[in-house]
Design an enzyme around this catalytic site. Structure first.
Site, mmCIF file in Angstrom:
data_model
loop_
_atom_site.group_PDB
_atom_site.id
_atom_site.type_symbol
_atom_site.label_atom_id
_atom_site.label_comp_id
_atom_site.label_asym_id
_atom_site.label_seq_id
_atom_site.Cartn_x
_atom_site.Cartn_y
_atom_site.Cartn_z
ATOM 1 N N HIS A 12 -8.994 6.664 8.082
ATOM 2 C CA HIS A 12 -8.047 7.420 8.725
ATOM 3 C C HIS A 12 -8.635 8.678 9.188
ATOM 4 C CE1 HIS A 12 -5.157 5.486 5.732
ATOM 5 N NE2 HIS A 12 -4.893 5.170 6.872
ATOM 6 N N SER A 43 -6.137 1.742 2.665
ATOM 7 C CA SER A 43 -5.439 2.236 1.600
ATOM 8 C C SER A 43 -5.169 1.326 0.205
ATOM 9 C CB SER A 43 -4.197 3.067 1.941
ATOM 10 O OG SER A 43 -4.380 3.962 2.853
ATOM 11 N N ARG A 51 -9.029 -2.276 12.991
ATOM 12 C CA ARG A 51 -10.239 -2.965 12.317
ATOM 13 C C ARG A 51 -10.689 -4.412 12.574
ATOM 14 N NH1 ARG A 51 -7.134 -0.895 7.208
ATOM 15 N NH2 ARG A 51 -5.685 -1.343 8.600
ATOM 16 N N LYS A 72 8.603 -0.221 1.523
ATOM 17 C CA LYS A 72 7.204 -0.102 0.975
ATOM 18 C C LYS A 72 6.963 0.308 -0.366
ATOM 19 C CE LYS A 72 3.957 -0.717 4.674
ATOM 20 N NZ LYS A 72 2.868 0.165 5.483
HETATM 21 P P1 ADP Z 1 0.294 1.458 8.495
HETATM 22 O O1 ADP Z 1 1.050 0.964 7.288
HETATM 23 O O2 ADP Z 1 1.313 2.098 9.578
HETATM 24 O O3 ADP Z 1 -0.351 0.603 8.958
HETATM 25 P P2 ADP Z 1 -2.010 2.806 7.402
HETATM 26 O O4 ADP Z 1 -1.788 4.460 6.657
HETATM 27 O O5 ADP Z 1 -2.351 1.824 6.604
HETATM 28 O O6 ADP Z 1 -0.401 2.769 7.972
HETATM 29 O O7 ADP Z 1 -2.925 2.935 8.738
HETATM 30 C C1 ADP Z 1 -2.527 3.906 9.719
HETATM 31 C C2 ADP Z 1 -3.461 3.597 10.843
HETATM 32 O O8 ADP Z 1 -4.999 3.857 10.596
HETATM 33 C C3 ADP Z 1 -3.294 2.200 11.437
HETATM 34 O O9 ADP Z 1 -3.423 2.124 12.892
HETATM 35 C C4 ADP Z 1 -4.458 1.552 10.884
HETATM 36 O O10 ADP Z 1 -5.083 0.292 11.532
HETATM 37 C C5 ADP Z 1 -5.543 2.830 10.799
HETATM 38 N N1 ADP Z 1 -6.596 2.509 9.778
HETATM 39 C C6 ADP Z 1 -6.440 2.617 8.290
HETATM 40 N N2 ADP Z 1 -7.643 2.382 7.849
HETATM 41 C C7 ADP Z 1 -8.684 2.392 8.939
HETATM 42 C C8 ADP Z 1 -10.118 2.330 8.796
HETATM 43 N N3 ADP Z 1 -10.816 1.984 7.835
HETATM 44 N N4 ADP Z 1 -10.694 2.507 10.018
HETATM 45 C C9 ADP Z 1 -9.761 2.492 11.279
HETATM 46 N N5 ADP Z 1 -8.509 2.435 11.363
HETATM 47 C C10 ADP Z 1 -7.839 2.657 10.268
#
Ligand code: ADP
Length: 163
Positions: free
Chosen positions: A20, A131, A93, A44
């Site tokens: 992130h 995460s 990703r 969630k």
């Molecule tokens: P959500 O539950 O809304 O998907 P996340 O916290 O999992 O929320 O992710 C928020 C954003 O960050 C999403 O667009 C996700 O694809 C992106 N993201 C999460 N991890 C990575 C990573 N390792 N590389 C690039 N983007 C990421």
């Protein structure tokens, strides 16, 4: 004076990872203000409360005045309307991210055509990072110190006691 370019970076951030942070930092070269929107989703099962997630993110960006962190309840489009910012940043990703993001963007645009998303591809070294994997590894007593910043590492250790 030119209008400030602002964008929302929404997500669960449960917790924030280097993946992130990498996306946010790269996007900061394109916008003047990045609003990290911490979604509160009662459906969630979250490890960290919205407040905890918000604090962890604020600590990471404490020296960057271009970043603000706000939590929001309910629909992203309502949050966008509330703050008057309709540009939304998301990270990509895998192909599976694409399908989910296409749906999210299309539905939001259907609700309000001012809404628009832009995407940044993950950096190669974080392409596997999520995460949920971080939580799984930390829960099973693995070392996540290369995946999350120090404050998150400590918070995970406190949650699971033995990390
Ligand atoms: P959500 O539950 O809304 O998907 P996340 O916290 O999992 O929320 O992710 C928020 C954003 O960050 C999403 O667009 C996700 O694809 C992106 N993201 C999460 N991890 C990575 C990573 N390792 N590389 C690039 N983007 C990421």
């Amino acid at each position: 004076m030119a209008e400030k370019k602002q964008a929302i970076y929404p997500g669960s951030f449960d917790p924030i990872t280097f993946g992130h942070i990498d996306i946010a930092k790269r996007a900061l070269t394109l916008v003047d203000n990045l609003i990290i929107g911490v979604g509160i989703n009662s459906e969630k099962k979250e490890l960290f409360s919205a407040d905890e997630r918000k604090i962890l993110i604020s600590e990471v960006f404490k020296n960057n005045p271009k970043v603000s962190v706000i939590s929001f309840d309910g629909l992203l489009i309502d949050f966008a309307r509330e703050i008057g910012v309709f540009s939304v940043l998301r990270g990509l990703r895998a192909i599976s991210d694409f399908e989910h993001e296409l749906q999210l963007s299309s539905l939001n645009r259907h609700m309000d055509n001012r809404f628009d998303c832009f995407y940044m591809m993950t950096s190669e070294q974080y392409s596997y990072l999520s995460s949920s994997m971080v939580k799984e590894i930390a829960r099973l007593n693995g070392d996540v110190s290369s995946l999350v910043p120090d404050n998150v590492y400590k918070a995970l250790r406190d949650k699971y006691h033995h990390v």
